[in-house]
Design a protein around this motif. Structure first.
Motif, mmCIF file in Angstrom:
data_model
loop_
_atom_site.group_PDB
_atom_site.id
_atom_site.type_symbol
_atom_site.label_atom_id
_atom_site.label_comp_id
_atom_site.label_asym_id
_atom_site.label_seq_id
_atom_site.Cartn_x
_atom_site.Cartn_y
_atom_site.Cartn_z
ATOM 1 N N THR A 93 119.355 27.809 80.124
ATOM 2 C CA THR A 93 118.234 28.736 80.020
ATOM 3 C C THR A 93 118.590 30.183 80.348
ATOM 4 O OG1 THR A 93 116.818 26.925 80.745
ATOM 5 C CG2 THR A 93 115.855 29.109 80.794
ATOM 6 N N TRP B 26 120.963 40.344 79.606
ATOM 7 C CA TRP B 26 119.626 40.803 79.961
ATOM 8 C C TRP B 26 119.682 42.262 80.398
ATOM 9 C CZ3 TRP B 26 115.839 37.171 79.241
ATOM 10 C CH2 TRP B 26 116.257 35.846 79.133
ATOM 11 N N ILE C 186 112.972 32.542 84.171
ATOM 12 C CA ILE C 186 112.643 32.924 82.800
ATOM 13 C C ILE C 186 111.146 32.705 82.628
ATOM 14 C CG2 ILE C 186 113.066 32.528 80.341
ATOM 15 C CD1 ILE C 186 115.573 33.473 81.907
ATOM 16 N N ILE C 187 110.440 33.768 82.285
ATOM 17 C CA ILE C 187 109.005 33.687 82.015
ATOM 18 C C ILE C 187 108.795 34.256 80.617
ATOM 19 C CG2 ILE C 187 106.697 34.422 82.719
ATOM 20 C CD1 ILE C 187 107.807 34.607 85.611
ATOM 21 N N GLY C 188 108.415 33.386 79.681
ATOM 22 C CA GLY C 188 108.307 33.814 78.286
ATOM 23 C C GLY C 188 109.688 34.192 77.780
ATOM 24 N N ASP C 189 109.834 35.425 77.303
ATOM 25 C CA ASP C 189 111.132 35.899 76.807
ATOM 26 C C ASP C 189 111.771 36.881 77.776
ATOM 27 O OD1 ASP C 189 109.376 37.977 76.454
ATOM 28 O OD2 ASP C 189 110.066 38.496 74.440
ATOM 29 N N GLU C 190 111.357 36.829 79.042
ATOM 30 C CA GLU C 190 111.873 37.765 80.037
ATOM 31 C C GLU C 190 112.528 37.021 81.204
ATOM 32 O OE1 GLU C 190 108.760 41.460 79.626
ATOM 33 O OE2 GLU C 190 108.192 39.841 80.982
ATOM 34 N N LYS D 45 114.803 42.087 79.645
ATOM 35 C CA LYS D 45 114.626 41.523 78.292
ATOM 36 C C LYS D 45 116.012 41.220 77.736
ATOM 37 C CE LYS D 45 110.196 43.402 77.085
ATOM 38 N NZ LYS D 45 109.398 42.208 77.019
#
Length: 132
Positions: A2, A7, A109-113, A130
């Motif tokens: 994951t 980033w 990781i929350i959503g795409d962040e 991101k």
């Protein structure tokens, strides 16, 4: 895994106050709040390779979950501690060598962040990254 990927910091919440509580002087705080930090994470089983690239430095770290290691923050603060996996979250607990106080960091990781949270002496902050 994951966390694998590169980033780039997108925004921060309460980060400058957090740095102040950590004892980082105003000039370094102002610079650090615009450091353009990019983190590359590579996970293989319980081993991680992390590359941090910012305006000020490039550092590469290898660690194994649950195994203590030494680390220096960009301002020179020396820490010792380890990362653990708690569900889908990485949690790092580090003790400052200069004063024995504990810094806790989480990555999730929350959503795409990628949300990296910090807690030190009752002060909470976040840096949100991101992919890119």
């Amino acid at each position: 895994m994951t966390f694998n990927g590169t980033w780039k910091v997108d925004r921060s919440e309460n980060y400058e106050k957090f740095m102040e509580v950590m004892g980082i002087n105003m000039v370094k705080r102002k610079l650090a709040s615009h450091d353009n930090l990019k983190i590359t994470l590579e996970q293989t089983g319980d081993k991680f390779h992390v590359k941090e690239v910012s305006t000020f430095r490039t550092v590469e770290i290898d660690f194994t979950l649950g195994v203590n290691f030494e680390y220096s923050l960009a301002d020179g603060t020396e820490l010792s501690g380890s990362w653990l996996m708690e569900g889908d979250m990485l949690k790092g607990t580090f003790t400052r060598k200069d004063n024995g106080k504990v810094l806790t960091t989480t990555r999730k990781i929350i959503g795409d962040e990628l949300v990296q949270s910090y807690s030190y002496e009752g002060c909470e902050a976040k840096r949100i990254f991101k992919r890119g």
